[in-house]
Scaffold this motif. Structure first.
Motif, PDB file in Angstrom:
ATOM      1  N   UNK A 192       8.139  -9.624   1.196  1.00 50.87           N
ATOM      2  CA  UNK A 192       7.646 -10.575   2.205  1.00 50.87           C
ATOM      3  C   UNK A 192       8.120 -10.100   3.580  1.00 50.87           C
ATOM      4  N   UNK A 193       7.161  -9.704   4.422  1.00 49.99           N
ATOM      5  CA  UNK A 193       7.495  -9.258   5.792  1.00 49.99           C
ATOM      6  C   UNK A 193       6.525  -9.947   6.753  1.00 49.99           C
ATOM      7  N   UNK A 194       6.923 -10.090   8.021  1.00 44.80           N
ATOM      8  CA  UNK A 194       6.072 -10.846   8.955  1.00 44.80           C
ATOM      9  C   UNK A 194       4.685 -10.222   9.172  1.00 44.80           C
ATOM     10  N   UNK A 195       4.593  -8.869   9.184  1.00 46.28           N
ATOM     11  CA  UNK A 195       3.306  -8.221   9.445  1.00 46.28           C
ATOM     12  C   UNK A 195       3.439  -6.740   9.126  1.00 46.28           C
ATOM     13  N   UNK A 196       2.307  -6.021   9.145  1.00 41.90           N
ATOM     14  CA  UNK A 196       2.425  -4.570   8.914  1.00 41.90           C
ATOM     15  C   UNK A 196       3.142  -3.879  10.076  1.00 41.90           C
ATOM     16  N   UNK A 197       3.126  -4.508  11.246  1.00 42.46           N
ATOM     17  CA  UNK A 197       3.900  -3.943  12.362  1.00 42.46           C
ATOM     18  C   UNK A 197       5.396  -3.866  12.001  1.00 42.46           C
ATOM     19  N   UNK A 198       5.849  -4.871  11.263  1.00 43.03           N
ATOM     20  CA  UNK A 198       7.261  -4.946  10.887  1.00 43.03           C
ATOM     21  C   UNK A 198       7.652  -3.771   9.988  1.00 43.03           C
ATOM     22  N   UNK A 199       6.714  -3.361   9.147  1.00 41.44           N
ATOM     23  CA  UNK A 199       6.918  -2.231   8.229  1.00 41.44           C
ATOM     24  C   UNK A 199       7.306  -0.971   9.010  1.00 41.44           C
ATOM     25  N   UNK A 200       6.665  -0.812  10.161  1.00 47.32           N
ATOM     26  CA  UNK A 200       6.874   0.366  10.998  1.00 47.32           C
ATOM     27  C   UNK A 200       8.109   0.187  11.885  1.00 47.32           C
ATOM     28  N   UNK A 201       8.272  -1.042  12.359  1.00 45.83           N
ATOM     29  CA  UNK A 201       9.315  -1.371  13.341  1.00 45.83           C
ATOM     30  C   UNK A 201      10.720  -1.347  12.735  1.00 45.83           C
ATOM     31  N   UNK A 202      10.873  -1.992  11.588  1.00 43.01           N
ATOM     32  CA  UNK A 202      12.204  -2.099  10.987  1.00 43.01           C
ATOM     33  C   UNK A 202      12.465  -0.844  10.154  1.00 43.01           C
ATOM     34  N   UNK A 203      12.640   0.280  10.849  1.00 41.57           N
ATOM     35  CA  UNK A 203      12.734   1.582  10.185  1.00 41.57           C
ATOM     36  C   UNK A 203      14.028   1.712   9.390  1.00 41.57           C
ATOM     37  N   UNK A 204      13.947   2.562   8.372  1.00 40.94           N
ATOM     38  CA  UNK A 204      15.171   2.862   7.613  1.00 40.94           C
ATOM     39  C   UNK A 204      15.417   1.911   6.451  1.00 40.94           C
ATOM     40  N   UNK A 205      14.776   0.751   6.455  1.00 38.43           N
ATOM     41  CA  UNK A 205      14.896  -0.151   5.303  1.00 38.43           C
ATOM     42  C   UNK A 205      13.707   0.070   4.377  1.00 38.43           C
ATOM     43  N   UNK A 206      13.900  -0.211   3.119  1.00 42.14           N
ATOM     44  CA  UNK A 206      12.784  -0.111   2.182  1.00 42.14           C
ATOM     45  C   UNK A 206      12.104  -1.473   2.059  1.00 42.14           C
ATOM     46  N   UNK A 207      10.884  -1.552   2.566  1.00 47.32           N
ATOM     47  CA  UNK A 207      10.150  -2.827   2.541  1.00 47.32           C
ATOM     48  C   UNK A 207       9.185  -2.918   1.361  1.00 47.32           C
ATOM     49  N   UNK A 208       9.249  -1.923   0.468  1.00 51.21           N
ATOM     50  CA  UNK A 208       8.282  -1.897  -0.632  1.00 51.21           C
ATOM     51  C   UNK A 208       8.787  -2.698  -1.830  1.00 51.21           C
ATOM     52  N   UNK A 209       7.923  -3.573  -2.325  1.00 49.61           N
ATOM     53  CA  UNK A 209       8.250  -4.360  -3.506  1.00 49.61           C
ATOM     54  C   UNK A 209       7.679  -3.682  -4.754  1.00 49.61           C
ATOM     55  N   UNK A 210       6.401  -3.328  -4.733  1.00 47.99           N
ATOM     56  CA  UNK A 210       5.730  -2.776  -5.909  1.00 47.99           C
ATOM     57  C   UNK A 210       4.796  -1.646  -5.491  1.00 47.99           C
ATOM     58  N   UNK A 211       4.754  -0.601  -6.314  1.00 54.45           N
ATOM     59  CA  UNK A 211       3.760   0.457  -6.116  1.00 54.45           C
ATOM     60  C   UNK A 211       2.861   0.479  -7.340  1.00 54.45           C
ATOM     61  N   UNK A 212       1.554   0.456  -7.102  1.00 51.37           N
ATOM     62  CA  UNK A 212       0.596   0.532  -8.211  1.00 51.37           C
ATOM     63  C   UNK A 212      -0.146   1.866  -8.105  1.00 51.37           C
TER      64      UNK A 212
END
Ligand SMILES: [Zn+2]
Length: 411
Positions: free
Chosen positions: A385-405
């Motif tokens: 759960x993240x605020x937006x896809x911008x956050x994925x790029x912005x909060x660098x260095x953390x793993x924001x991935x929950x599941x890969x299919x």
């Protein structure tokens, strides 16, 4: 087996038609659907849309993605993940002030990796590369190009490419193999570079073609390594054997490698940290995609590829990791996308386009990978759960991935 993903906060990189490349101004547009669903059957994306339009779909499994973002998996079009050991000692030596030249003179650099590789068995290499590949898939990579190039002998190059072939067979993601035929001049050919090129064109390329071990032919076209004439010989022979050029150019010097690649219909020209206006003009007349490798610039503290110049000139751009033991010991595409925004002034939309559709184009697989499109492979990332896809790029260095299919199955 079918999966229905519901309540997706935002479904990213949605394409109604099968777009296979995005260029220039179009890279700023990243189509999305908020409050979306996605339906996957077997290995294929079958349907998607707004939750309010979800009727009559029954699936074997439902995933509630409330608060989460869904996007296609990353397409990493430039890696060297088959190698033996690591080069941590050189890394520490460099921090302590030793130059690249000092290190090379002590037997370091590519020649060090080559020696380790020549001494490693095929199984050892396979086991090490498998671990790296497993890790990058968990980080969201769903299609990858892997190069040879640390062999430097016919036998060792064939060994590397056979390892890539095994990875391709054993792993569910798309793997595209490249023969990096001329990566460095081996010790035995120190004063006989032409002799080495003779070996490459007369023995190595035909042997690789005979075993169908590669799709692409690559050269490290750089001062002190292989010049335009060497590159031309390798590309001509590779093309004759059915291999498409995909080359290392302009990492440290711009001296015509881009034009030579375009002349040989290269699928991509990679690195481009150094670029001149003629290179941009040449690329505009071609179907060759430029590929930037910001992880390498970060690790070596060299300039970043001038993404703004390329995109503002109307060109496409792809992003890849360059995962290798010497200059980029990381295969994390999430970091690459962040670095492209932070250091190359790409917008998140441009960076995500560059790491998905355009990365797929740079491996010639964008008809099946790189976007959320009906009929394409169900290779997707579900974030935490993240605020937006911008956050994925912005909060660098953390793993924001929950599941890969991958191919419709949770990895
Ligand atoms: Zn590389």
């Amino acid at each position: 087996m079918s999966i229905l993903i519901t309540n997706i906060k935002e479904l990213v990189q949605v394409r109604e038609t099968n777009v296979t490349i995005v260029k220039g101004e179009d890279m700023k547009h990243l189509p999305t659907i908020k409050n979306a669903y996605l339906f996957i059957d077997h290995d294929t994306i079958v349907e998607f849309g707004n939750m309010k339009d979800l009727v009559g779909i029954e699936a074997d499994e439902t995933i509630d993605a409330t608060g989460k973002t869904v996007l296609p998996t990353w397409c990493d079009s430039h890696t060297h993940i088959v190698y033996a050991g690591d080069r941590t000692q050189e890394f520490v030596d460099r921090i302590n002030g030793l130059s690249y030249e000092n290190i090379a003179n002590r037997g370091g650099g590519i020649l060090n990796s080559a020696e380790n590789l020549q001494n490693a068995s095929e199984d050892e290499l396979y086991n090490q590369a498998s671990k790296r590949l497993t890790e990058v898939i968990k980080l969201g990579t769903g299609a990858i190009e892997i190069k040879s190039g640390y062999g430097l002998t016919v036998e060792a190059e064939l060994k590397m490419l056979r390892v890539i072939k095994r990875l391709k067979k054993d792993f569910p993601i798309k793997v595209k193999p490249t023969l990096l035929a001329a990566h460095a001049i081996p010790k035995e050919f120190k004063n006989n570079k032409d002799g080495f090129i003779d070996l490459v064109v007369n023995e190595l390329i035909p042997a690789v073609a005979e075993e169908h071990l590669a799709d692409y032919i690559d050269v490290f076209c750089e001062k002190g390594y292989f010049d335009l004439e060497d590159t031309q010989r390798v590309l001509e022979t590779g093309t004759k054997h059915g291999l498409t050029p995909k080359i290392h150019v302009n990492q440290f010097n711009a001296f015509g490698g881009v034009a030579l690649g375009v002349k040989h219909n290269a699928l991509s020209v990679d690195h481009l940290e150094e670029l001149n206006p003629e290179d941009i003009d040449t690329l505009k007349q071609s179907n060759t995609i430029p590929v930037a490798l910001p992880g390498c610039s970060y690790f070596l503290s060299i300039p970043y590829t001038p993404a703004r110049q390329l995109i503002d000139a109307g060109l496409p751009l792809a992003l890849a990791t360059d995962y290798n033991p010497g200059s980029t010991p990381s295969g994390n595409m999430n970091f690459v996308v962040s670095a492209a925004c932070i250091k190359m002034k790409m917008t998140p939309e441009e960076a995500i386009n560059a790491a998905t559709i355009n990365g797929a184009y740079a491996m010639d697989v964008s008809n099946m990978y790189g976007s959320i499109c009906r009929g394409k492979k169900a290779n997707i990332i579900i974030t935490k759960a993240i605020p937006s896809y911008h956050y994925l790029v912005y909060a660098f260095g953390d793993n924001h991935i929950d599941t890969v299919i991958i191919n419709g199955q949770q990895y």
